[in-house]
Design a protein around this motif. Sequence first.
Motif, PDB file in Angstrom:
ATOM      1  N   LEU A 142      -1.333  15.525  -0.905  1.00 38.70           N
ATOM      2  CA  LEU A 142      -1.326  16.525  -1.964  1.00 38.70           C
ATOM      3  C   LEU A 142      -2.665  17.270  -1.907  1.00 38.70           C
ATOM      4  CD1 LEU A 142       0.479  17.413  -4.472  1.00 38.70           C
ATOM      5  CD2 LEU A 142      -1.175  16.139  -5.831  1.00 38.70           C
ATOM      6  N   PRO A 143      -2.769  18.293  -1.052  1.00 42.32           N
ATOM      7  CA  PRO A 143      -4.019  19.058  -0.979  1.00 42.32           C
ATOM      8  C   PRO A 143      -4.380  19.618  -2.352  1.00 42.32           C
ATOM      9  CG  PRO A 143      -2.544  19.647   0.823  1.00 42.32           C
ATOM     10  CD  PRO A 143      -1.747  18.803  -0.127  1.00 42.32           C
ATOM     11  N   VAL A 144      -5.667  19.573  -2.702  1.00 37.73           N
ATOM     12  CA  VAL A 144      -6.092  20.013  -4.025  1.00 37.73           C
ATOM     13  C   VAL A 144      -7.166  21.089  -3.920  1.00 37.73           C
ATOM     14  CG1 VAL A 144      -5.518  17.805  -5.107  1.00 37.73           C
ATOM     15  CG2 VAL A 144      -7.841  18.184  -4.252  1.00 37.73           C
ATOM     16  N   ALA A 145      -7.412  21.742  -5.043  1.00 36.04           N
ATOM     17  CA  ALA A 145      -8.469  22.747  -5.158  1.00 36.04           C
ATOM     18  C   ALA A 145      -8.915  22.771  -6.606  1.00 36.04           C
ATOM     19  CB  ALA A 145      -7.951  24.119  -4.725  1.00 36.04           C
ATOM     20  N   ASP A 146     -10.084  23.362  -6.846  1.00 36.43           N
ATOM     21  CA  ASP A 146     -10.642  23.339  -8.201  1.00 36.43           C
ATOM     22  C   ASP A 146     -10.653  24.705  -8.874  1.00 36.43           C
ATOM     23  OD1 ASP A 146     -12.678  24.648  -6.869  1.00 36.43           O
ATOM     24  OD2 ASP A 146     -14.046  22.944  -6.883  1.00 36.43           O
ATOM     25  N   GLY A 147      -9.858  25.638  -8.342  1.00 36.58           N
ATOM     26  CA  GLY A 147      -9.813  26.982  -8.906  1.00 36.58           C
ATOM     27  C   GLY A 147     -10.504  28.006  -8.040  1.00 36.58           C
ATOM     28  N   GLY A 148     -11.361  27.564  -7.112  1.00 31.25           N
ATOM     29  CA  GLY A 148     -12.041  28.473  -6.204  1.00 31.25           C
ATOM     30  C   GLY A 148     -11.195  28.767  -4.980  1.00 31.25           C
ATOM     31  N   ASP A 149     -11.861  29.176  -3.898  1.00 35.52           N
ATOM     32  CA  ASP A 149     -11.114  29.521  -2.703  1.00 35.52           C
ATOM     33  C   ASP A 149     -10.344  28.303  -2.192  1.00 35.52           C
ATOM     34  OD1 ASP A 149     -13.762  28.627  -2.264  1.00 35.52           O
ATOM     35  OD2 ASP A 149     -13.669  29.185  -0.171  1.00 35.52           O
ATOM     36  N   GLY A 150      -9.112  28.547  -1.784  1.00 36.22           N
ATOM     37  CA  GLY A 150      -8.226  27.478  -1.372  1.00 36.22           C
ATOM     38  C   GLY A 150      -7.208  27.109  -2.436  1.00 36.22           C
ATOM     39  N   THR A 151      -7.329  27.700  -3.624  1.00 33.03           N
ATOM     40  CA  THR A 151      -6.434  27.358  -4.731  1.00 33.03           C
ATOM     41  C   THR A 151      -5.003  27.801  -4.450  1.00 33.03           C
ATOM     42  OG1 THR A 151      -8.195  27.342  -6.385  1.00 33.03           O
ATOM     43  CG2 THR A 151      -5.977  27.813  -7.173  1.00 33.03           C
ATOM     44  N   VAL A 152      -4.825  29.020  -3.951  1.00 31.83           N
ATOM     45  CA  VAL A 152      -3.478  29.506  -3.639  1.00 31.83           C
ATOM     46  C   VAL A 152      -2.863  28.664  -2.526  1.00 31.83           C
ATOM     47  CG1 VAL A 152      -2.187  31.430  -2.603  1.00 31.83           C
ATOM     48  CG2 VAL A 152      -3.775  31.854  -4.487  1.00 31.83           C
ATOM     49  N   ALA A 153      -3.647  28.333  -1.515  1.00 27.39           N
ATOM     50  CA  ALA A 153      -3.133  27.510  -0.412  1.00 27.39           C
ATOM     51  C   ALA A 153      -2.668  26.148  -0.908  1.00 27.39           C
ATOM     52  CB  ALA A 153      -4.204  27.350   0.672  1.00 27.39           C
TER      53      ALA A 153
ATOM     54  N   ALA B  76       0.817  -1.211   0.000  1.00 26.42           N
ATOM     55  CA  ALA B  76       0.000   0.000   0.000  1.00 26.42           C
ATOM     56  C   ALA B  76       0.853   1.265   0.000  1.00 26.42           C
ATOM     57  CB  ALA B  76      -0.932   0.001   1.207  1.00 26.42           C
ATOM     58  N   HIS B  77       0.371   2.250  -0.745  1.00 26.81           N
ATOM     59  CA  HIS B  77       0.916   3.604  -0.721  1.00 26.81           C
ATOM     60  C   HIS B  77      -0.285   4.522  -0.881  1.00 26.81           C
ATOM     61  CE1 HIS B  77       4.234   6.617  -1.592  1.00 26.81           C
ATOM     62  NE2 HIS B  77       3.122   7.286  -1.880  1.00 26.81           N
ATOM     63  N   VAL B  78      -0.601   5.280   0.152  1.00 29.40           N
ATOM     64  CA  VAL B  78      -1.822   6.081   0.160  1.00 29.40           C
ATOM     65  C   VAL B  78      -1.525   7.506  -0.291  1.00 29.40           C
ATOM     66  CG1 VAL B  78      -3.722   6.962   1.567  1.00 29.40           C
ATOM     67  CG2 VAL B  78      -2.759   4.690   2.035  1.00 29.40           C
ATOM     68  N   LEU B  79      -2.356   8.012  -1.188  1.00 23.94           N
ATOM     69  CA  LEU B  79      -2.291   9.408  -1.605  1.00 23.94           C
ATOM     70  C   LEU B  79      -3.553  10.107  -1.126  1.00 23.94           C
ATOM     71  CD1 LEU B  79      -1.132  11.810  -3.218  1.00 23.94           C
ATOM     72  CD2 LEU B  79      -2.300  10.883  -5.243  1.00 23.94           C
ATOM     73  N   ILE B  80      -3.378  11.136  -0.299  1.00 24.57           N
ATOM     74  CA  ILE B  80      -4.512  11.943   0.155  1.00 24.57           C
ATOM     75  C   ILE B  80      -4.580  13.180  -0.729  1.00 24.57           C
ATOM     76  CG2 ILE B  80      -5.574  13.165   2.083  1.00 24.57           C
ATOM     77  CD1 ILE B  80      -3.766  11.423   3.930  1.00 24.57           C
ATOM     78  N   ALA B  81      -5.623  13.273  -1.533  1.00 21.86           N
ATOM     79  CA  ALA B  81      -5.805  14.395  -2.461  1.00 21.86           C
ATOM     80  C   ALA B  81      -7.216  14.933  -2.284  1.00 21.86           C
ATOM     81  CB  ALA B  81      -5.567  13.948  -3.901  1.00 21.86           C
ATOM     82  N   ALA B  82      -7.423  15.627  -1.178  1.00 20.17           N
ATOM     83  CA  ALA B  82      -8.747  16.132  -0.825  1.00 20.17           C
ATOM     84  C   ALA B  82      -8.778  17.658  -0.859  1.00 20.17           C
ATOM     85  CB  ALA B  82      -9.138  15.644   0.570  1.00 20.17           C
ATOM     86  N   ASP B  83      -9.949  18.192  -1.105  1.00 17.87           N
ATOM     87  CA  ASP B  83     -10.187  19.630  -1.044  1.00 17.87           C
ATOM     88  C   ASP B  83     -10.526  20.004   0.403  1.00 17.87           C
ATOM     89  OD1 ASP B  83     -10.606  22.277  -1.804  1.00 17.87           O
ATOM     90  OD2 ASP B  83     -12.056  21.800  -3.379  1.00 17.87           O
ATOM     91  N   LYS B  84     -10.738  21.275   0.630  1.00 21.67           N
ATOM     92  CA  LYS B  84     -11.106  21.772   1.966  1.00 21.67           C
ATOM     93  C   LYS B  84     -12.494  21.272   2.375  1.00 21.67           C
ATOM     94  CE  LYS B  84     -13.053  25.756  -0.282  1.00 21.67           C
ATOM     95  NZ  LYS B  84     -12.823  25.130  -1.601  1.00 21.67           N
TER      96      LYS B  84
END
Length: 384
Positions: A48-59, A10-18
């Motif tokens: 790998l925190p992600v965003a879709d272009g809205g608020d949180g994108t810069v973070a 196993a190798h887990v990737l966490i790629a969630a939005d806020k």
Amino acid sequence: MTDGPVARAAHVLIAADKFKGSLTAVQVAERVTAGLRQVAPGVPVEALPVADGGDGTVAAAVAAGFERREVRVTGPLGAEVTAAYALRDTTAVIEMAEASGLQHLPEGFFAPLTATTHGSGELLRAALDAGARSIVFGVGGSATTDGGAGMLTALGARLLDAAGRPVGPGGGGLRALATADLSGLDPRLAATDIVLASDVDNPLTGPKGAPTVYGPQKGASPEEVTLLDAALAHYVTVLEAAVGSRAAHLAYAPGAGAAGGIGYGALVGLGARFRPGIEVMLDVLGFGPALARATLVITGEGSLDEQTLHGKAPAGVAAAARARHIEVIAVCGRLALLPEALGRAGIRRAYALTDLESDPAVCMAEAGPLLERLATDIARDFLT
């Protein structure tokens, strides 16, 4: 298929939005990681925190290694505000809400007719001054419905009334627009690749346009929605006289209605090209290489609902993972999708905070500890 351990090491990737209103994307990753490690301490976990272009994108960009830059710009009400963008080499990630977003309005106060995107133009200019030649322009969370007029004037356009004076701020000011001159736009824009990143594909005007669909969220009354729709239609007519028929065609292009029509201003004036926000951000954040290392992906956002399926971050993450036959689990505060809908989106199973706590207010207040508990359940179900 029954729940159980993944097939290979196993190798887990966490790629969630806020989780909007309770946890940033970085905090979501931290809490999920902590929960997984309580049960499966030896399993590699990559965030790998992600965003879709809205608020949180810069973070999200900063978390991926971009440098955070702050500048003082004009806020939506005309007063100065501090806005941030992200820069790495010659690539900038800009979030228009940093300059022109609802977060800059006093609680319960709206200015649907006069809120301006002028500061978004100043933010773009700051990135150009810093050497950016490739810009991801994330739009969403705006306080404005001015068609990007304020942004264009900040970058050198002239939007004048019949007396030759600059029109007033906001979409309401466009009613007096008589002539437009875009020849003074910053010449660096022509040599810059600008991607309009949005999860919204609405046209600028009409029944599905920016004023009708999003104006009420920005405090517009039914009468003001009608006024703004007419003002933006007039704006298109004047721009068509200035730059030709493409101004009229682009009013119906995907993304034109994003963020109160700033998408239209970017398409017409900045030569931007539209791409779904999550696709752009996954590229910028280096999601592809991270996904190649993963055997299990954990994505999510505050509410998994019908909107999620239309270009939001978890759907984009799941689609990319499914293309590589990698299993996807989702975490959320609230789940409003049936298992069949989740499956069609490529999400095998979703875990909601409301599974542990039925009171939504408690879920918001205690989101971190509850999410950590959910992650221990995920580890038991999939990693042991």
